[in-house]
Write an enzyme that holds these catalytic residues in place. Structure first.
Site, PDB file in Angstrom:
ATOM      1  N   GLY A  66       0.829  -1.192   0.000  1.00 50.36           N
ATOM      2  CA  GLY A  66       0.000   0.000   0.000  1.00 50.36           C
ATOM      3  C   GLY A  66       0.866   1.245   0.000  1.00 50.36           C
ATOM      4  O   GLY A  66       1.995   1.220  -0.501  1.00 50.36           O
ATOM      5  N   CYS A  67       0.366   2.328   0.532  1.00 56.07           N
ATOM      6  CA  CYS A  67       1.090   3.594   0.535  1.00 56.07           C
ATOM      7  C   CYS A  67       2.501   3.442   1.076  1.00 56.07           C
ATOM      8  O   CYS A  67       2.689   2.985   2.205  1.00 56.07           O
ATOM      9  CB  CYS A  67       0.331   4.613   1.370  1.00 56.07           C
ATOM     10  SG  CYS A  67       1.195   6.184   1.543  1.00 56.07           S
ATOM     11  N   PHE A  68       3.503   3.793   0.267  1.00 53.12           N
ATOM     12  CA  PHE A  68       4.885   3.574   0.705  1.00 53.12           C
ATOM     13  C   PHE A  68       5.309   4.490   1.846  1.00 53.12           C
ATOM     14  O   PHE A  68       6.309   4.222   2.506  1.00 53.12           O
ATOM     15  CB  PHE A  68       5.882   3.634  -0.453  1.00 53.12           C
ATOM     16  CG  PHE A  68       5.788   4.823  -1.376  1.00 53.12           C
ATOM     17  CD1 PHE A  68       5.263   6.045  -0.989  1.00 53.12           C
ATOM     18  CD2 PHE A  68       6.245   4.696  -2.697  1.00 53.12           C
ATOM     19  CE1 PHE A  68       5.199   7.124  -1.854  1.00 53.12           C
ATOM     20  CE2 PHE A  68       6.185   5.779  -3.576  1.00 53.12           C
ATOM     21  CZ  PHE A  68       5.656   6.996  -3.153  1.00 53.12           C
TER      22      PHE A  68
END
Length: 320
Positions: A12-14
């Protein structure tokens, strides 16, 4: 120089995938970027709003002799929802998919074994759908996205919480407490401190003047929290530290009790009350973590391997 390897994970969002690995021993670098797609040198906008096929990911350079790949996998699973094919938490779309990108056959075998162990554990009722695929070319993201948790810690914490990630981790990986069992296994003081936000007497506790090298772990969950390399005598009568081993393993919560404005410190997975953190201009970090001995278990340096915390031996290399 110790040998190094690469590990690449999409979760998901890094922004949220750097901090959990970044401060662990044996981790050389954690880079946010894009991989798994068909577009060269993609931008953040192209990945998020285009059709590049890339996923947001992190690439970790690590020393496997210090922090083994198996440990990275264990930490990785604790950051994601491995049952979601269509994104992670409130971030939807293929660019937010989960994936383990293996760099060699050994990593592939370890990843497959780790995935099977998670499936067999019954921790999740739904199937584990995170794919294990060969590593592809990795493109570092723009500088603004590197180490975001350090650049904008307030917004980072709000994003993690509001995205649903923190609640999911607490639900699926937090220690499920049995109050009756805890009362039987902990001393009355340990129970009062960890479960009722109590405070032990100053200068009358196990570790306020400890001189032996080692680490302190959460008494309930076993999470590694603090090291004697960061412990100092603050003159207050409780163990004091300039920083935790990893900021990812603790949670700070506003505490207005006793008509004082303080920041409570709790362990992330164990959800144990540990103590408080205060401003401290006299130390490099400008912070003093004032922690109850009754919330901790001390593991001497010489016992780290036998207790399963061998990776933290590196913290004491400069002392030998």
């Amino acid at each position: 120089m110790s040998r190094t390897e690469k590990a690449t994970f999409a979760g998901g969002c890094f922004w949220c995938m750097v901090q959990p690995f970044d401060q662990e021993p044996g981790i050389i670098e954690v880079v946010s970027g894009y991989t798994g797609g068909h577009t060269e040198n993609p931008s953040y906008r192209e990945v998020c709003y285009g059709d590049t096929g890339h996923a947001e990911a992190v690439q970790i350079t690590f020393e496997p002799d210090v922090f083994p790949y198996q440990k990275l996998l264990e930490l990785y699973w604790q950051q994601i929802d491995p049952t979601d094919r269509k994104g992670q938490f409130h971030d939807r779309g293929d660019q937010y998919r989960t994936s383990i990108f293996y760099h060699n056959e050994e990593q592939k075998a370890l990843a497959e074994a780790s995935k099977k162990a998670l499936e067999d554990s019954g921790r999740f009722r739904k199937p584990i759908v995170t794919p294990i695929v060969p590593a592809a070319r990795f493109y570092p993201a723009e500088e603004v996205h590197q180490n975001y948790y350090r650049k904008d810690p307030r917004n980072y914490r709000m994003y993690r919480q509001n995205s649903g990630r923190e609640d999911f981790i607490a639900k699926h990986w937090g220690i499920k407490k049995n109050k009756k069992q805890l009362k039987e296994t902990l001393t009355p003081l340990q129970y009062t401190v960890t479960q009722k936000k109590g405070t032990e007497p100053p200068f009358q506790n196990a570790y306020w003047d400890n001189k032996r090298p080692g680490i302190y772990v959460d008494l309930v969950s076993g999470e590694p929290l603090f090291s004697t390399t960061d412990q100092y005598d603050a003159g207050c009568g409780w163990p004091s530290f300039t920083r935790p081993i990893s900021t990812h393993r603790i949670v700070t919560v506003p505490d207005n009790s006793f008509q004082m404005l303080r920041n409570e410190v709790r362990s992330k997975l164990g959800d144990s009350h540990l103590g408080h953190v205060f401003p401290e201009p006299s130390v490099p970090t400008k912070l003093r973590f004032c922690i109850n001995s009754a919330a901790l278990r001390f593991i001497p340096k010489e016992d780290l391997d036998s207790e399963g915390y061998g990776e933290y031996s590196q913290l004491f290399d400069s002392e030998t």
